[in-house]
Scaffold this active site. Structure first.
Site, mmCIF file in Angstrom:
data_model
loop_
_atom_site.group_PDB
_atom_site.id
_atom_site.type_symbol
_atom_site.label_atom_id
_atom_site.label_comp_id
_atom_site.label_asym_id
_atom_site.label_seq_id
_atom_site.Cartn_x
_atom_site.Cartn_y
_atom_site.Cartn_z
ATOM 1 N N HIS A 193 -7.195 -9.951 19.105
ATOM 2 C CA HIS A 193 -8.651 -10.178 18.836
ATOM 3 C C HIS A 193 -9.080 -9.823 20.463
ATOM 4 O O HIS A 193 -8.597 -10.474 21.244
ATOM 5 C CB HIS A 193 -8.890 -11.456 18.337
ATOM 6 C CG HIS A 193 -10.314 -11.801 18.020
ATOM 7 N ND1 HIS A 193 -11.568 -11.195 18.676
ATOM 8 C CD2 HIS A 193 -10.630 -12.083 16.550
ATOM 9 C CE1 HIS A 193 -12.584 -11.520 17.888
ATOM 10 N NE2 HIS A 193 -12.198 -12.078 16.799
ATOM 11 N N GLU A 285 -10.411 -10.153 9.412
ATOM 12 C CA GLU A 285 -10.138 -9.361 10.708
ATOM 13 C C GLU A 285 -9.038 -8.191 10.495
ATOM 14 O O GLU A 285 -9.138 -7.055 10.785
ATOM 15 C CB GLU A 285 -10.044 -9.874 11.791
ATOM 16 C CG GLU A 285 -11.408 -10.774 12.184
ATOM 17 C CD GLU A 285 -11.324 -11.692 13.194
ATOM 18 O OE1 GLU A 285 -10.559 -12.293 13.399
ATOM 19 O OE2 GLU A 285 -12.406 -11.613 14.040
ATOM 20 N N TYR A 583 31.261 3.526 0.104
ATOM 21 C CA TYR A 583 31.322 4.757 0.017
ATOM 22 C C TYR A 583 31.795 5.387 1.247
ATOM 23 O O TYR A 583 31.655 5.070 2.040
ATOM 24 C CB TYR A 583 29.991 5.530 -0.348
ATOM 25 C CG TYR A 583 29.054 5.281 0.733
ATOM 26 C CD1 TYR A 583 28.557 6.436 1.444
ATOM 27 C CD2 TYR A 583 28.280 4.128 0.885
ATOM 28 C CE1 TYR A 583 27.802 6.421 2.368
ATOM 29 C CE2 TYR A 583 27.179 4.048 1.668
ATOM 30 C CZ TYR A 583 27.051 5.372 2.363
ATOM 31 O OH TYR A 583 25.927 5.225 3.474
ATOM 32 N N HIS A 606 17.356 7.555 12.352
ATOM 33 C CA HIS A 606 18.287 6.948 11.351
ATOM 34 C C HIS A 606 18.264 5.209 11.551
ATOM 35 O O HIS A 606 18.145 4.406 10.697
ATOM 36 C CB HIS A 606 19.710 7.469 11.279
ATOM 37 C CG HIS A 606 20.550 7.063 10.200
ATOM 38 N ND1 HIS A 606 21.116 5.698 9.847
ATOM 39 C CD2 HIS A 606 20.789 7.527 9.010
ATOM 40 C CE1 HIS A 606 22.008 5.479 8.970
ATOM 41 N NE2 HIS A 606 21.634 6.800 8.271
#
Length: 683
Positions: A193, A285, A583, A606
């Site tokens: 702000h 806001e 995997y 990445h």
């Protein structure tokens, strides 16, 4: 509220008999919008102008988003305090909406509460974020005629590690929502702000480095540091301001977020992440100024745009805030000190509206007694010049918990006008070092915060031998039908394999996720020969004779090329999670012939995408010459859907172009051997 039976000297919050969360407040129905705006503007803005402003609430159904956010915030603090044995109530009092501050104080007083600890929904020290709340509590007490209630206040909490962590994790999550962009073309804009220059001059505790701007710069640097620590890099960042109000001729902190966004394309920026570190919750806001106006300005400027979440009720933030509350109570009992560098109560003269402002009664301060103010406070109202609305920049356009709705006298100082307003607020790290040379969606080692995990010393892990074996089987013949026999079979086989000295990280039920596999066993050891011995033992065991091998591979931890402090989760003290996906993958031949700078850049992208998902833990091990693959990767998480999300998100990065093989996948739930066996085919 019923009579308070919790004001016991044994309560962890003694001597306080209530916690009062003090917020700005907002309309809870369309009928409350105009009365709310009249109250905030103190009758200084024409009705037709207020009617224009009221239309901002139409897109929210006439209800301010601050209400739900604050209600959830209050409940979160109450729940966290109850975990520590606190029984005193946690209540809400708003300056400009129901439940009103005076009503909350009156109700507490009627039920015997005489000492209260206030928590304001502002993390930073300034007049509008601290002293004004203290003044309005004193005024509310005086209006109510309460002279025997003491209200203390928790000091500003922007230093809290949980507040930093909440904002850092929100920023990393936001990176996932912008398209893949080179790091040098990505910008982070921290937003808070704006306040008048004169209020900035008077902000803080009167010591160097405690003013409003310095507080925010320190938070920006710490948030950026955490992001950099997680995956080894961080885009350049700036600090900008929103919600300016008052007369156009009065100087306020700049640059304005809209103006700053429009200046970014000429600097080569393509994507921007706006991080509202100046706000605790998503209120008007944040939602209006950033999600609508800033987003539109970015779109018009050709920028990809996203906004990070506020700290909200992030568990680490709420835990730290509860710790500050308990610390304040201990200090009040003479048993300890505060957990922040901010004094409590506030020092004399801190956070005035402007440097020469005359103090009015305020609670919890060194210059005014921390008790109810006298009756002469009733008519006291901060003086100043008449409010002059400035187009859509009026303070009541964007009411929120840190809104500066009171006009400010002209500053006696002549603020320095800078040719490059961002020069004092920009990160110098425009060139970022890249992360490791693998596909890990997490980066540099950081000490764990989850109680399940334990810290390690990265240098010791890198200097040691760390191996893992992933062995997949299918059930070839049915297991015994009798429960005890089946249990003895499975437990005996697991124990026999364990006598090799191997550590079993988990048994994973693959059934249904693959048609040709039922079990994956993940073993780890400092010696590959131990892994082989465990495999032989398992195959020769009673259970092993019911199984057929489907797939088995070994990997070893090698220090990463670009980021030596990256560690696989399985060797970084991270406890196993409920779900895991395993995997292999093979890079293309072209990948290894690319310049190191290109590989670093792509892995940096990445890492930004992957590290935003800190709840998913990754273990990437080298498998060169150990089988048919180059790397073996395991992703672990408590929520299987989050593993799916991470894998999908990582499909959108440039490094994906240089992957030739990344199957098969073996995914399953981590279960005990007995539970796994009970789920299988029986004779």
């Amino acid at each position: 509220m019923t009579a308070n039976p919790y004001a016991a000297p044994t309560d962890p919050l003694a001597p306080y008999s209530a916690v009062l969360v003090v917020s700005f407040g907002g309309p809870r129905s369309p009928e409350e919008v105009m009365p709310f705006l009249r109250r905030v503007s103190h009758g200084r803005i024409p009705e037709e102008r207020l009617a224009d402003v009221a239309r901002h609430y139409d897109r929210f159904g006439g209800v301010s988003p601050i209400n739900d956010a604050t209600d959830v915030f209050v409940n979160a603090i109450g729940n966290e305090l109850r975990r520590h044995g606190v029984r005193v109530p946690v209540l809400l009092g708003n300056r400009n909406g129901t439940p009103f501050l005076e009503e909350a104080l009156t109700d507490m007083h009627a039920h015997g509460v005489r000492r209260v600890l206030a928590v304001v929904t502002s993390a930073y020290a300034s007049y509008s974020g601290c002293r004004q709340y203290r003044e309005e509590i004193a005024t509310a007490l005086a209006h109510a005629g309460i002279t025997d209630m003491q209200v203390d206040k928790v000091p500003p909490f922007n230093e809290a590690p949980g507040f930093i962590r909440a904002n850092a994790e929100a920023l990393m999550q936001a990176f996932m929502r912008i398209p893949p962009t080179p790091l040098e073309a990505t910008r982070v804009v921290f937003v808070t702000h704006s306040i008048p220059d004169s209020m900035q001059d008077a902000s803080g505790a009167g010591q160097p480095g405690t003013d409003y701007i310095s507080q925010h710069k320190a938070v920006c640097e710490r948030v950026a540091g955490q992001v950099r620590q997680v995956f080894g890099n961080m885009p350049q960042w700036d600090l900008a301001y929103c919600s300016r109000s008052g007369r156009p001729s009065d100087p306020w902190l700049e640059p304005d977020i809209i103006d700053h966004l429009r200046s970014l394309p000429e600097q080569g920026v393509q994507s921007v992440v706006v991080a509202p570190i100046g706000f605790v919750a998503d209120h008007m806001e944040v939602v209006n100024d950033l999600d609508y106006e800033a987003a539109e300005a970015a779109k018009e400027s050709g920028l990809a745009f996203t906004r990070a979440a506020t700290a909200g009720t992030h568990s680490a933030f709420i835990a730290d805030l509860a710790g500050l509350i308990l610390s304040q109570a201990a200090a009040a009992r003479g048993e300890g000190g505060n957990l922040t560098s901010w004094p409590a109560p506030c020092v004399a003269g801190c956070c005035r509206r402007y440097p020469d402002a005359q103090d009015i009664p305020a609670v919890s301060g060194g210059d005014v007694e921390s008790v109810a103010a006298g009756a002469d406070v009733v008519d006291a109202e901060p003086g100043g010049v008449d409010f002059v609305p400035s187009g859509s920049a009026s303070a009541v356009d964007r009411p929120g918990p840190e809104a500066v709705e009171l006009e400010t006298p002209p500053s006696p100082y002549n603020p320095l006008t800078k040719e490059t307003p961002m020069s004092d607020h920009s990160s110098a790290d425009s060139v970022i070092e890249g992360p490791r040379d693998d596909e890990v969606p997490a980066g540099s080692y950081t000490a764990p915060t989850d109680p399940r995990d334990t810290p390690v010393i990265p240098e010791e892990v890198n200097a040691s031998s760390k191996w893992a074996m992933y062995s997949v089987f299918r059930v070839a013949t049915a297991l015994p039908a009798e429960d005890d026999e089946r249990r003895r079979l499975v437990e005996g086989s697991d124990e026999w394999a364990g006598q090799s000295g191997v550590d079993t990280r988990g048994w994973y039920d693959l059934s249904g996720l693959r048609a040709n596999a039922d079990l994956l066993v993940w073993w780890v050891s400092d010696d590959p020969a131990v892994l082989q011995d465990a495999y032989h033992r398992f195959r020769a065991s009673g259970l092993g004779r019911h199984l057929e091998p489907v797939w088995s591979n070994v990997g070893v931890h090698r220090p990463a090329e670009f980021n030596k402090s990256h560690l696989p989760s399985c060797f970084a003290g991270i406890a196993p999670r409920r779900w895991a996906a395993f995997y292999p993958f093979i890079r293309s031949k072209e990948w290894y012939l690319l310049p190191a700078a290109d590989r670093s850049r792509m892995l940096r992208e990445h890492g930004i995408v992957g590290a935003a998902s800190s709840d998913v833990k990754a273990s990437t091990l080298a498998a060169f010459a150990l089988g048919d693959y180059e790397w073996i990767l395991a992703l672990e998480g408590d929520d299987l859907a989050r593993i799916v999300d991470v894998m999908k998100d990582l499909r959108y990065v440039e490094a994906r172009r240089y992957v030739d093989v990344d199957t098969p996948f073996f995914t399953g739930e981590r279960v005990s051997p007995v539970v796994w066996a009970d789920r299988q085919m029986r004779a």
